[in-house]
Scaffold this motif. Structure first.
Motif, PDB file in Angstrom:
ATOM      1  N   THR A 223       0.851  -1.186   0.000  1.00 41.46           N
ATOM      2  CA  THR A 223       0.000   0.000   0.000  1.00 41.46           C
ATOM      3  C   THR A 223       0.883   1.231   0.000  1.00 41.46           C
ATOM      4  O   THR A 223       1.863   1.288   0.739  1.00 41.46           O
ATOM      5  CB  THR A 223      -0.885  -0.006   1.264  1.00 41.46           C
ATOM      6  OG1 THR A 223      -1.608  -1.237   1.310  1.00 41.46           O
ATOM      7  CG2 THR A 223      -1.859   1.155   1.265  1.00 41.46           C
ATOM      8  N   GLN A 232      -3.015   0.759  -4.163  1.00 40.78           N
ATOM      9  CA  GLN A 232      -2.293  -0.507  -4.156  1.00 40.78           C
ATOM     10  C   GLN A 232      -1.224  -0.468  -5.235  1.00 40.78           C
ATOM     11  O   GLN A 232      -1.459   0.040  -6.337  1.00 40.78           O
ATOM     12  CB  GLN A 232      -3.254  -1.672  -4.392  1.00 40.78           C
ATOM     13  CG  GLN A 232      -4.264  -1.829  -3.269  1.00 40.78           C
ATOM     14  CD  GLN A 232      -3.599  -2.150  -1.943  1.00 40.78           C
ATOM     15  OE1 GLN A 232      -3.081  -3.233  -1.727  1.00 40.78           O
ATOM     16  NE2 GLN A 232      -3.586  -1.173  -1.037  1.00 40.78           N
ATOM     17  N   SER A 319       1.100   8.842  12.262  1.00 41.45           N
ATOM     18  CA  SER A 319       0.075   8.550  11.268  1.00 41.45           C
ATOM     19  C   SER A 319       0.710   8.083   9.965  1.00 41.45           C
ATOM     20  O   SER A 319       0.042   7.947   8.962  1.00 41.45           O
ATOM     21  CB  SER A 319      -0.767   9.794  11.029  1.00 41.45           C
ATOM     22  OG  SER A 319       0.076  10.870  10.718  1.00 41.45           O
ATOM     23  N   THR A 321       3.121   5.394  10.052  1.00 42.01           N
ATOM     24  CA  THR A 321       3.507   3.989  10.162  1.00 42.01           C
ATOM     25  C   THR A 321       2.264   3.101  10.320  1.00 42.01           C
ATOM     26  O   THR A 321       1.143   3.590  10.248  1.00 42.01           O
ATOM     27  CB  THR A 321       4.541   3.831  11.298  1.00 42.01           C
ATOM     28  OG1 THR A 321       5.007   2.488  11.283  1.00 42.01           O
ATOM     29  CG2 THR A 321       3.934   4.140  12.643  1.00 42.01           C
ATOM     30  N   THR A 322       2.474   1.807  10.519  1.00 42.03           N
ATOM     31  CA  THR A 322       1.375   0.850  10.391  1.00 42.03           C
ATOM     32  C   THR A 322       0.421   0.859  11.588  1.00 42.03           C
ATOM     33  O   THR A 322       0.731   1.406  12.643  1.00 42.03           O
ATOM     34  CB  THR A 322       1.919  -0.585  10.271  1.00 42.03           C
ATOM     35  OG1 THR A 322       2.611  -0.883  11.481  1.00 42.03           O
ATOM     36  CG2 THR A 322       2.838  -0.749   9.086  1.00 42.03           C
ATOM     37  N   ASN A 323      -0.729   0.203  11.400  1.00 41.61           N
ATOM     38  CA  ASN A 323      -1.669   0.014  12.504  1.00 41.61           C
ATOM     39  C   ASN A 323      -1.002  -0.733  13.651  1.00 41.61           C
ATOM     40  O   ASN A 323      -1.172  -0.382  14.817  1.00 41.61           O
ATOM     41  CB  ASN A 323      -2.880  -0.803  12.032  1.00 41.61           C
ATOM     42  CG  ASN A 323      -3.779  -0.005  11.120  1.00 41.61           C
ATOM     43  OD1 ASN A 323      -3.959   1.197  11.307  1.00 41.61           O
ATOM     44  ND2 ASN A 323      -4.335  -0.657  10.112  1.00 41.61           N
ATOM     45  N   GLU A 324      -0.240  -1.760  13.293  1.00 43.51           N
ATOM     46  CA  GLU A 324       0.384  -2.601  14.314  1.00 43.51           C
ATOM     47  C   GLU A 324       1.375  -1.780  15.139  1.00 43.51           C
ATOM     48  O   GLU A 324       1.447  -1.922  16.360  1.00 43.51           O
ATOM     49  CB  GLU A 324       1.071  -3.803  13.644  1.00 43.51           C
ATOM     50  CG  GLU A 324       0.089  -4.810  13.008  1.00 43.51           C
ATOM     51  CD  GLU A 324      -0.470  -4.362  11.662  1.00 43.51           C
ATOM     52  OE1 GLU A 324      -0.115  -3.262  11.191  1.00 43.51           O
ATOM     53  OE2 GLU A 324      -1.281  -5.100  11.082  1.00 43.51           O
TER      54      GLU A 324
ATOM     55  N   ASN B 193      -1.830   6.913   6.992  1.00 48.07           N
ATOM     56  CA  ASN B 193      -2.467   6.072   8.006  1.00 48.07           C
ATOM     57  C   ASN B 193      -2.972   6.887   9.185  1.00 48.07           C
ATOM     58  O   ASN B 193      -2.975   6.408  10.320  1.00 48.07           O
ATOM     59  CB  ASN B 193      -1.503   4.974   8.483  1.00 48.07           C
ATOM     60  CG  ASN B 193      -2.241   3.840   9.148  1.00 48.07           C
ATOM     61  OD1 ASN B 193      -3.380   3.532   8.769  1.00 48.07           O
ATOM     62  ND2 ASN B 193      -1.640   3.236  10.155  1.00 48.07           N
ATOM     63  N   THR B 309      -0.230  -3.231   8.276  1.00 46.90           N
ATOM     64  CA  THR B 309      -1.403  -2.733   7.553  1.00 46.90           C
ATOM     65  C   THR B 309      -1.496  -1.218   7.705  1.00 46.90           C
ATOM     66  O   THR B 309      -1.061  -0.656   8.701  1.00 46.90           O
ATOM     67  CB  THR B 309      -2.707  -3.338   8.126  1.00 46.90           C
ATOM     68  OG1 THR B 309      -2.785  -3.053   9.536  1.00 46.90           O
ATOM     69  CG2 THR B 309      -2.782  -4.836   7.938  1.00 46.90           C
ATOM     70  N   PHE B 310      -2.063  -0.585   6.685  1.00 43.16           N
ATOM     71  CA  PHE B 310      -2.488   0.812   6.764  1.00 43.16           C
ATOM     72  C   PHE B 310      -4.004   0.813   6.599  1.00 43.16           C
ATOM     73  O   PHE B 310      -4.557  -0.051   5.910  1.00 43.16           O
ATOM     74  CB  PHE B 310      -1.935   1.658   5.605  1.00 43.16           C
ATOM     75  CG  PHE B 310      -0.451   1.918   5.627  1.00 43.16           C
ATOM     76  CD1 PHE B 310       0.267   1.995   6.802  1.00 43.16           C
ATOM     77  CD2 PHE B 310       0.220   2.140   4.418  1.00 43.16           C
ATOM     78  CE1 PHE B 310       1.632   2.268   6.786  1.00 43.16           C
ATOM     79  CE2 PHE B 310       1.582   2.413   4.400  1.00 43.16           C
ATOM     80  CZ  PHE B 310       2.294   2.474   5.576  1.00 43.16           C
ATOM     81  N   THR B 311      -4.672   1.803   7.181  1.00 40.00           N
ATOM     82  CA  THR B 311      -6.107   1.969   6.951  1.00 40.00           C
ATOM     83  C   THR B 311      -6.304   3.271   6.177  1.00 40.00           C
ATOM     84  O   THR B 311      -5.898   4.333   6.650  1.00 40.00           O
ATOM     85  CB  THR B 311      -6.874   2.020   8.275  1.00 40.00           C
ATOM     86  OG1 THR B 311      -6.562   0.833   9.005  1.00 40.00           O
ATOM     87  CG2 THR B 311      -8.366   2.090   8.040  1.00 40.00           C
ATOM     88  N   GLN B 318      -5.561  -2.331   4.622  1.00 40.75           N
ATOM     89  CA  GLN B 318      -4.829  -2.935   3.507  1.00 40.75           C
ATOM     90  C   GLN B 318      -3.421  -3.316   3.945  1.00 40.75           C
ATOM     91  O   GLN B 318      -2.808  -2.648   4.758  1.00 40.75           O
ATOM     92  CB  GLN B 318      -4.753  -1.957   2.336  1.00 40.75           C
ATOM     93  CG  GLN B 318      -6.124  -1.415   1.917  1.00 40.75           C
ATOM     94  CD  GLN B 318      -6.100  -0.639   0.619  1.00 40.75           C
ATOM     95  OE1 GLN B 318      -6.527  -1.125  -0.411  1.00 40.75           O
ATOM     96  NE2 GLN B 318      -5.585   0.573   0.646  1.00 40.75           N
TER      97      GLN B 318
END
Lengths: 348, 546
Positions: A223, A232, A319, A321-324, B193, B309-311, B318
């Protein structure tokens, strides 16, 4: 639903399905040059011709919709001869320098010439005195390799909707260009690179593509890390280095990218990247081991927490970097340090 | 995004990006997608090419303004007056969706109480536009069968930002445009993100999935899962933490992947705050301006070097996948944080990015059905409570996240925190360029992009330029109450008289030396879009010194 037969195989398709789409459903391979998902059927290259029982001529499968009871044949001598002739006509006006062309290995024209048994061009057109346009900072255009499939023109006008590219000239002098033979650098082009991504030959090619061949690279679907549209894309990697980016068909981008997503990847392996932990000693940041750096972090956080309580410590998560990573950061601040002072730059 | 949480029950974009091509009227306010969200911008143009009519409310003549049926070139900071004026027209001309308002909303009387004051004439006067344009925009928006509103930081980056967002929500509800296909209220989030960072609870008042810290049951759930007592005390936002650092109450700050030295308003204040800290940790991929001030700098991997993942702005989760090794000894952010947690005597409870997502799913109802395995097959939009749930492309279908009814929450026009006066007579607004992205930590590493736009500049209207004796490309000094910078004049009709515009990307002539530290009282978002400045031509001596 309609009943259709493809190479003797019976299948049901929705009304409005093209023959090409029906062929894809049964895995019958049809060569295409001008056809592209998300663009209206063009039907100009004629490579996708098939035979429909009872029809007078071969049918262009990308632009012909299925009828009830249609019987389709995707390969026979006549179809083969037709397709071969089309390739020969295209090659007649094509600068063949496959040894040095950056598209070698992924060029559709090259692949079909091979598939249809063409060893050398049968016809020859006197080459025009067209010049390459190398004025864009990210890509070049070589009209001698263009097959006039109009994928770039249609993408620029109907998908990017920037109205930069069009066809200029008439007959044998037709080429992709801009009004008054403007160069890319002087045009309204925003360097989104979507024309380059859809070019089936080496006519439109990124400058960086000279540095690799398709068989030397791996592609990783991911992404985009710029804005929040979440396009994508595939990172193209050669010997551990990102050398290019290709758009993928994501929900929110449907095969498009912008100048940043397509071309602004050089930060990834940039020499200025941080490669080792640094700790300030005598006023200067100095390289140290991970163990030492992490101990300094933990010791100081613990000291300040003991002296002034957990709310004397605040954390800014990212904001970018990743959700994790964000979840882990939030867990560290609340769980390990004991404060709710965790924020990100949503506000800034 | 607090505004939509109050009126609708969820602060996120209501609809999906790709739906825009099926819209028939598109209202764009405080958003310049062809530069800030280019692939969204391209799809808005596709819609327009298919016949959708475009309304643009923006102080500048942005590219899409040229394609708009109506361009409302309002003064920065007057969005609420504009929206109230449009609602006045829609209500008095009987263009509202009466059934929808009656059956699916509450607070209409309160709305009318405020909006009735905003006749098109009065609203247009506040905004500095023609009342006929305002009425035309209102009628056109109300006529749309599928009429999405897209907005961005031009709405939120004001001291009245949250009220502005709620006013947008009011307008959409009035016309029955929430909870249906190709419509809705759609904030285009700034960073890749930012949606995810908020979703994950990197905000003071919420754990992941907007579960409130103040709710004892929620606290108990996380406390049990993590095996530790959790604080109920409200946390500080980043702006509050900066102020706390300046005051000495906050003694340590841990910053991951942010560069507040360049990105926050009023840079002098930020520098003073960070220097006042006892201990500063910065975890990043480059030695940013902020990292240079740190006591410890930890090298992290970038998106191409990690799993996760990014949202995106439409709530779609994703996958991010590792394509290359990170340089040197750099480590994944979560792995560094896990080490710090261990050294603080706390068991992080995970050993991979995938395991973190599994924990998120266990503890977060709206992410219950999300896992890396599933995302490798399909990329779903939250809320997605269970493995067999398909995800939610459109919010508020049939029922609002808030409950049966959405809420009208009107606001009067609120003047910006700092407006032009005799001493600082010009209004400065800031924003993003197509070729860059926030602080150019990433884009600045591409020489081609720097060739196209590599330096700071300021847009100024020709008549203002004449007034101050400025030349195209000449040097200009810009000063606010907070500081002074020198930059290059770009004389253009894109900005109206009295308004200046500057990209915020560049460290040379950094816009945020000038910007105000006024903030929205609810969201704490800084007012980047309005501050008062004065300009003068930079003299030869100035040029020599710099």
């Amino acid at each position: 639903m309609l009943n259709v037969t493809i190479d003797g195989q019976l299948l049901q398709v929705k009304e409005g399905t093209t023959i090409l789409e029906a062929c894809e459903l049964v895995g019958a391979e049809i060569p295409t040059l001008c056809h592209l998902k998300h663009l209206a059927p063009e039907g100009s290259c004629r490579m996708c011709v098939v035979e429909v029982k009872g029809a007078r001529d071969l049918k262009v499968s990308c632009a012909t919709v299925c009828d009830e009871g249609m019987e389709v044949v995707t390969m026979n001598e006549k179809i083969h001869a037709w397709r071969r002739f089309i390739i020969e006509m295209l090659l007649a006006d094509h600068h063949i320098d496959c040894f040095s062309c950056s598209d070698t290995g992924q060029c559709k024209l090259y692949q079909y010439a091979l598939d249809y048994g063409i060893k050398e061009p049968r016809f020859q057109v006197e080459p025009r005195d067209w010049e390459k346009d190398e004025t864009n900072r990210f890509f070049d255009y070589d009209p001698h390799k263009c097959i006039l499939c109009r994928r770039c023109v249609r993408t620029c006008n109907d998908r990017q909707v920037n109205h930069t590219l069009n066809l200029t000239g008439r007959g044998i002098d037709t080429k992709v260009g801009m009004p008054f033979d403007e160069l890319f650098i002087d045009s309204n082009c925003v360097s989104c690179g979507n024309c380059v991504s859809v070019c089936p030959t080496g006519a439109l090619a990124t400058k960086s593509s000279k540095d690799y061949r398709s068989w030397e690279v791996t592609k990783t679907r991911t992404t985009c890390s710029y804005c929040a549209v979440g396009c994508q894309m595939d990172l193209v990697v050669k010997k551990g280095k990102v050398v290019g980016v290709e758009p993928a068909d994501g929900h929110s981008n449907k095969g498009l990218l912008c100048v940043k997503g397509k071309f602004a990847y050089k930060f990834i392996g940039h020499p200025d990247r941080l490669t080792t932990p640094l700790v300030r000693k005598d006023g200067v940041l100095q390289p140290v081991s991970w163990d030492e750096a992490l101990d300094v972090v933990a010791d100081n956080l613990q000291r300040i927490k003991a002296e002034s309580g957990p709310d004397a410590i605040a954390g800014f998560s990212s904001s970018r970097t990743t959700n994790e990573d964000n979840y882990a950061f939030m867990k560290m601040m609340r769980g390990a340090i004991g404060t709710n002072s965790v924020d990100n730059c949503a506000r800034v | 995004m607090a505004g939509l949480a109050i009126t609708l029950g969820s602060g996120a974009m209501t609809n999906s990006v790709a739906e825009v091509v099926d819209a028939d009227v598109i209202f764009l306010i405080g958003s310049n997608p062809t530069e800030a969200h280019p692939v969204m911008g391209a799809q808005i143009r596709q819609a327009r090419q298919r016949g959708a009519k475009l309304i643009v409310a923006d102080p500048r003549v942005i590219d899409l303004a040229k394609e708009a049926v109506v361009h409302l070139q309002l003064k920065p900071g007057t969005n609420i007056a504009l929206l109230n004026g449009m609602m006045h027209t829609i209500i008095t001309e009987g263009l509202m969706d009466k059934d929808y308002v009656e059956n699916r909303t509450e607070g209409f009387d309160e709305l009318w109480d405020v909006v009735k004051e905003y006749t098109p004439e009065k609203a247009a006067e506040i905004c500095g536009i023609d009342p006929e344009d305002l009425k035309a925009a209102a009628r056109l928006y109300a006529s749309g069968k599928r009429a999405p509103i897209y907005y961005c930081l031009g709405v939120t980056e004001h001291s009245s930002g949250t009220a502005g967002v709620m006013s947008i929500s009011n307008l959409a509800l009035l016309c029955g445009n929430v909870g249906k296909y190709a419509a809705g209220v759609n904030p285009l989030r700034g960073q890749n993100n930012v949606q995810g960072a908020c979703d994950m609870g990197a905000i003071p008042a919420m754990y992941s999935g907007y579960q409130k810290v103040s709710d004892p049951d929620i606290r108990e759930k996380f406390s049990k899962a993590w095996g530790v007592e959790l604080s109920a005390k409200p946390g500080l936002t980043s702006i509050e933490a900066m102020n706390g650092a300046a005051a000495g109450d906050v003694r340590a700050i841990y910053i991951m992947g942010e560069n507040p030295m360049l990105s926050d308003p009023n840079m002098a204040h930020v520098e003073k705050s960070l220097k006042n800290l006892d201990f500063l940790v910065v975890q990043d991929i480059f030695l940013t301006e902020t990292a240079e001030l740190a006591d410890v700098v930890l090298p992290a991997t970038c998106f191409a070097e990690k799993e996760g993942t990014f949202t995106n702005t439409e709530r779609r989760v994703q996958r991010v996948r590792k394509a290359v090794q990170g340089p040197g000894e750099s480590r994944e952010d979560w792995a560094i944080l896990a080490e710090v947690m261990r050294r603080l005597g706390f068991d992080p409870g995970f050993s991979s990015s995938k395991e973190i997502m599994d924990e998120i799913a266990r503890l977060t109802p709206s992410f219950g059905g999300i896992s890396h395995e599933r995302l490798d097959k399909e990329q779903v939009q939250w809320p997605c409570p269970s493995a067999d749930h398909p995800g939610t492309p459109i919010l508020h279908l049939g029922k609002f996240s808030r409950g049966e009814r959405a809420l009208f929450r009107p606001s009067p026009h609120i003047p910006s925190g700092e407006l032009p006066d005799d001493e600082y007579p010009m209004l400065l607004s800031t924003g993003r360029l197509l070729y860059h992205y926030n602080t150019p930590t990433m884009t600045g590493k591409n020489e081609e992009l720097m060739e196209i736009e590599g330096r700071s500049f300021i847009e100024i209207n020709p008549s203002d330029a004449a007034k101050y004796g400025l030349e195209q490309g000449g040097r200009v000094k810009v000063a606010s109450r907070r500081g002074e910078i020198e930059t290059e004049a770009r004389i253009t009709q894109r900005v109206p008289e009295g308004v200046l515009y500057m990209p915020f990307h560049f460290a040379d002539g950094a816009a945020n030396i000038l910007t105000s530290d006024a903030v929205d009282s609810i969201s704490m978002t800084p007012e980047y879009k309005v501050c008062a400045v004065k300009v003068k031509k930079a003299s030869y001596e100035d040029a020599r010194v710099s």
